[in-house]
Design an enzyme around this catalytic site. Sequence first.
Site, PDB file in Angstrom:
ATOM      1  CE  LYS A   1      -6.072  -3.105   9.868  1.00 34.00           C
ATOM      2  NZ  LYS A   1      -5.501  -2.781   8.573  1.00 34.00           N
TER       3      LYS A   1
ATOM      4  NE  ARG B   1      -5.740   6.672  -2.407  1.00 38.92           N
ATOM      5  CZ  ARG B   1      -5.902   5.565  -3.133  1.00 38.92           C
ATOM      6  NH1 ARG B   1      -6.111   4.402  -2.540  1.00 38.92           N
ATOM      7  NH2 ARG B   1      -5.841   5.615  -4.442  1.00 38.92           N
ATOM      8  N   GLY B   2      -2.746   8.414   2.267  1.00 35.70           N
ATOM      9  CA  GLY B   2      -3.096   8.262   3.677  1.00 35.70           C
ATOM     10  C   GLY B   2      -1.947   7.979   4.606  1.00 35.70           C
TER      11      GLY B   2
ATOM     12  CE1 TYR C   1     -10.983  -3.517   8.189  1.00 35.15           C
ATOM     13  CE2 TYR C   1     -12.025  -2.764  10.222  1.00 35.15           C
ATOM     14  CZ  TYR C   1     -11.018  -2.664   9.287  1.00 35.15           C
ATOM     15  OH  TYR C   1     -10.038  -1.710   9.430  1.00 35.15           O
TER      16      TYR C   1
ATOM     17  N   GLY D   1       0.848  -1.186   0.000  1.00 34.95           N
ATOM     18  CA  GLY D   1       0.000   0.000   0.000  1.00 34.95           C
ATOM     19  C   GLY D   1       0.885   1.238   0.000  1.00 34.95           C
TER      20      GLY D   1
END
Length: 281
Positions: free
Chosen positions: A159, A6-7, A155, A3
């Site tokens: 996670k 962004r962010g 989710y 990843g």
Amino acid sequence: MSGGSRGIGLAIAKAAAAHGANVAIAAKTAEPHPRLAGTVFTAADEISATGVGKAIGLVCDIREESQVEEAIGKTVEAFGGIDICINNASAVSLTGTADTTMKRYDLMNEVNTRGTYLVSRTALPYLQASTHAHILNLSPPLDMNPKWFKNHVAYTIAKYGMSLCVLGMSEEFRDQRIAVNALWPLTAIDTAAVRNVIGDDQMALMCRKPEIMADAAMAILGRDPASCTGNFFIDEEVLRQEGVSDFSAYQLEGATRLMADFFVPDEVFERSPTPVVHGIG
């Protein structure tokens, strides 16, 4: 880094480059998203422009073993080795059981849990050759309070799978002096996902800037791998250990209150002097 286009991931990568690190961003985003700005190539340009270190962008779907192997190979070819592996890529769907299709369930588990495992495993031979090896997963403490499961079981499973990698790999690699830790924010963080997927601009005003996670990550990654491993760090607590007491620089202009992030155990808030509003989970 998986990843990072962004962010939070991009903020960490820019901070690492500013400290002199060479950075490889392995992300899927080759073309701009209609609602989410940034690609792997624009991220590499931003990192190179703001840091001492160099950056390369590698288009990579971390669900595909061959693509991960290729990305790791290109990283080693470009920079000669790997000292730090940051597992940042994540897929999210805050839906209940009836509304979470198996396609979405598989996506979250393939990116979050399997992707973290695969990237770490593929980078392992190079980390074993490093004198300052760190794996850092952007994943939460393993708090088994049912409230973190009831609204989005799929989710949470995905996670927490990233965090289970920390729990197991930190012990597995302890004697090899490879640190494996997790980092998670105390408060929600202002990202494109918060503004466009989870919430909106008003919710973003209750978030901190991604730079708080970047600064906390730099503090962790600078520590001795032999003694700093197996931890589930919270960003604010890390920075308080580093002597930071004023967090106003991380707050958005116009923000009047902060929202607690998912998965942060109650005892963390009990010992934190920062007032937060609960309810994001």
